[in-house]
Scaffold this motif. Structure first.
Motif, PDB file in Angstrom:
ATOM      1  N   GLN A   7       0.826  -1.196   0.000  1.00 53.15           N
ATOM      2  CA  GLN A   7       0.000   0.000   0.000  1.00 53.15           C
ATOM      3  C   GLN A   7       0.857   1.241   0.000  1.00 53.15           C
ATOM      4  N   THR A   8       0.253   2.366  -0.359  1.00 53.80           N
ATOM      5  CA  THR A   8       0.954   3.638  -0.289  1.00 53.80           C
ATOM      6  C   THR A   8       0.888   4.166   1.118  1.00 53.80           C
ATOM      7  N   ILE A   9       1.697   5.172   1.405  1.00 50.55           N
ATOM      8  CA  ILE A   9       1.681   5.784   2.721  1.00 50.55           C
ATOM      9  C   ILE A   9       0.996   7.151   2.671  1.00 50.55           C
ATOM     10  N   ASP A  10       0.253   7.396   1.626  1.00 50.59           N
ATOM     11  CA  ASP A  10      -0.488   8.648   1.504  1.00 50.59           C
ATOM     12  C   ASP A  10      -1.677   8.626   2.448  1.00 50.59           C
ATOM     13  N   ILE A  29       6.510   1.997  -1.111  1.00 48.06           N
ATOM     14  CA  ILE A  29       6.834   1.164   0.044  1.00 48.06           C
ATOM     15  C   ILE A  29       5.797   1.382   1.139  1.00 48.06           C
ATOM     16  N   HIS A  30       5.283   0.304   1.659  1.00 51.44           N
ATOM     17  CA  HIS A  30       4.312   0.397   2.743  1.00 51.44           C
ATOM     18  C   HIS A  30       4.990   0.979   3.979  1.00 51.44           C
ATOM     19  N   ARG A  31       4.278   1.821   4.691  1.00 55.19           N
ATOM     20  CA  ARG A  31       4.834   2.492   5.860  1.00 55.19           C
ATOM     21  C   ARG A  31       5.319   1.485   6.914  1.00 55.19           C
ATOM     22  N   ALA A  32       4.725   0.290   6.951  1.00 51.47           N
ATOM     23  CA  ALA A  32       5.125  -0.708   7.940  1.00 51.47           C
ATOM     24  C   ALA A  32       6.597  -1.079   7.814  1.00 51.47           C
ATOM     25  N   TRP A  33       7.098  -1.126   6.555  1.00 53.40           N
ATOM     26  CA  TRP A  33       8.492  -1.473   6.365  1.00 53.40           C
ATOM     27  C   TRP A  33       9.415  -0.371   6.880  1.00 53.40           C
ATOM     28  N   ILE A  34       8.979   0.878   6.766  1.00 52.19           N
ATOM     29  CA  ILE A  34       9.772   1.987   7.309  1.00 52.19           C
ATOM     30  C   ILE A  34       9.824   1.905   8.826  1.00 52.19           C
ATOM     31  N   VAL A  35       8.677   1.618   9.442  1.00 52.89           N
ATOM     32  CA  VAL A  35       8.635   1.473  10.896  1.00 52.89           C
ATOM     33  C   VAL A  35       9.521   0.315  11.348  1.00 52.89           C
ATOM     34  N   ALA A  36       9.471  -0.798  10.613  1.00 46.80           N
ATOM     35  CA  ALA A  36      10.306  -1.947  10.955  1.00 46.80           C
ATOM     36  C   ALA A  36      11.785  -1.607  10.830  1.00 46.80           C
ATOM     37  N   VAL A 217      -1.349   7.037  10.434  1.00 45.75           N
ATOM     38  CA  VAL A 217      -1.037   7.571   9.114  1.00 45.75           C
ATOM     39  C   VAL A 217      -2.064   7.128   8.079  1.00 45.75           C
ATOM     40  N   GLY A 218      -3.195   6.600   8.538  1.00 44.07           N
ATOM     41  CA  GLY A 218      -4.298   6.285   7.647  1.00 44.07           C
ATOM     42  C   GLY A 218      -4.094   5.101   6.741  1.00 44.07           C
ATOM     43  N   VAL A 219      -3.333   4.096   7.199  1.00 40.62           N
ATOM     44  CA  VAL A 219      -3.128   2.899   6.387  1.00 40.62           C
ATOM     45  C   VAL A 219      -3.521   1.670   7.187  1.00 40.62           C
ATOM     46  N   ALA A 220      -3.678   0.566   6.473  1.00 37.96           N
ATOM     47  CA  ALA A 220      -3.917  -0.725   7.114  1.00 37.96           C
ATOM     48  C   ALA A 220      -2.583  -1.362   7.468  1.00 37.96           C
TER      49      ALA A 220
END
Length: 441
Positions: A7-10, A29-36, A217-220
């Motif tokens: 998913q997007t991080i928008d 890149i999904h925001r989850a990977w950035i957090v990880a 951040v509005g994502v799943a």
């Protein structure tokens, strides 16, 4: 498949569910990977201090005249608080958020390491190394990685768990040789400052990129559907204590806690704290001994992954018995391997010990799940606390024994005997056909 969704991080993007493959022309890149990734770097930064105590025993003893027992006591306070803080870390993150807790924890580690530069009394070592760093690193323990994984990932949880578990070993691999070189060339104070800076450098990344929940951040979650952020949990700490009291009424808990205490005693408390000064006693250069210790981190990763594979296929109790028995035998031979130079037999010991270092974790977790069901993560948190209490005891007793006998030999033999006891305790743990219901009410 859900695991292939990206998913997007928008924040303005639709959040009703995962984006189907092919719907977006250039998925980001999904925001989850950035957090990880931030969590990975954070654990490495927190692991920097764990690389330092074993390198500083001799320099502090030489400069201040403190006994190795006094220095070991400060290290033991750090390890004990690390373990006792860990079960509550997840509750603190539920209550105050991941980002706030991690920033405070890293700041505590940096403050303790930096303040130690000006210490002149052994009680200050207890405060700076023991209290501040112990509390800080405890909040960055295994529960931190578990919280990030559970909140941000539905797919790939096993992969992320393995990556974040490996971060601690990676930190050891990076910082042990570096800190050893700094101590050898410039003294212990620049090494302590290096550790403080390593923790502080991570703080801006956590503050800017870490988020408590995907809904922020509005994502799943990665591979899942969108969920609203839950309200701050206010009863998690009480449940943590309640689960402890309930689990403590059962026999398997004490056997698991006892074996894991011996695991901590024979790894963090013994090898991580006393291997370098023991090798130095036999004429080995500090940098060479520290490099050997760092190599353990490489094989630690391999051994843990392989142990997880074995745990899926064999009786966890018998695996633990084999691991502890082999560890005990290797410790009995270690005094014969010590010398001024690195011999092939010592390299073999390091490789073997690295493979066995945390191989005990997957079968111990499996037995916690088998006996305590949905409460098993909390029970394992308390079992992990016993691991650190065992490590703390040997960090102190190992230094005291060196002061009393002038050698570490008796420490290696005693640790080998303890591992033999852990092997027998593992076989006594009873089996269950299916997990128990939650022990808490």
């Amino acid at each position: 498949m859900l695991s292939d969704v990206t998913q997007t991080i928008d924040p303005s993007a639709p959040v009703a569910g995962p984006v189907k493959p092919g719907r977006a022309s250039r998925p980001r890149i999904h925001r989850a990977w950035i957090v990880a990734a931030v969590a990975f770097v954070t654990i490495i930064g927190g692991a920097a201090f764990n690389s330092l105590p074993g390198l500083l025993i001799d320099p502090l003893h030489t400069e201040f005249g403190w006994s190795r027992g006094e220095i070991g006591l400060a290290v033991s306070v750090d390890m004990a608080l690390y373990g006792l803080t860990a079960p509550f870390a997840a509750a603190l993150m539920d209550r105050f958020g991941i980002r706030r807790v991690v920033v405070v924890a890293l700041s505590a580690v940096a403050a303790g390491a930096l303040a130690s530069v000006w210490m002149t009394e052994s009680w200050q070592l207890m405060i700076y190394w023991g209290l501040l760093v112990g509390l800080g690193t405890g909040a960055l323990a295994m529960s931190f990685g578990a919280t990030v994984t559970n909140r941000w990932f539905v797919a790939r949880r096993g992969l992320i768990t393995g990556i974040l578990t490996a971060a601690g070993a990676s930190g050891q691999l990076v910082f042990l040789p570096l800190c050893a070189w700094i101590v050898d060339e410039h003294g212990w104070r620049p090494a302590s400052v290096t550790v403080a800076l390593a923790a502080l450098v991570v703080v801006p990344f956590v503050a800017l990129l870490m988020r408590d929940h995907p809904a922020d951040v509005g994502v799943a979650p990665y591979g899942g559907t969108f969920v609203e952020k839950p309200a701050p949990a206010r009863g998690a700490a009480a449940r943590t204590v309640r689960v402890l009291f309930d689990a403590a009424r059962t026999g398997p808990f004490w056997l698991l806690a006892g074996t894991f205490a011996i695991c901590g005693a024979s790894t963090n408390g013994l090898i991580r704290t006393h291997f370098v000064p023991s090798a130095h006693d036999h004429g080995m250069e500090i940098t060479a001994a520290a490099s050997l210790l760092a190599v353990i981190g490489v094989f630690d990763i391999v051994g843990t992954v392989f142990s997880g594979w074995l745990t899926d296929r064999f009786d966890a109790r018998r695996l633990l018995a084999v691991y502890y028995a082999l560890r005990g035998i290797s410790l009995m031979f270690l005094p014969l391997l010590m010398g001024p130079s690195v011999k092939p037999s010592m390299v073999f010991f390091i490789v073997f010990y690295g493979l066995d270092w945390v191989a005990t974790v997957p079968p111990t977790l499996a037995l916690c799940r088998e006996h305590y069901g949905e409460d098993s993560p909390i029970v394992f948190g308390w079992v992990l606390a016993s691991h650190q209490v065992g490590a703390a005891a040997v960090a102190f007793l190992g230094g005291a024994a060196r002061d009393a006998f002038g050698s570490y030999d008796v420490v290696w033999y005693a640790a080998g005997a303890l591992c033999a006891m852990a092997a027998l305790m593992s076989l006594v743990i009873r089996r269950r056909g299916k997990p128990e219901v939650a022990v808490s009410s």
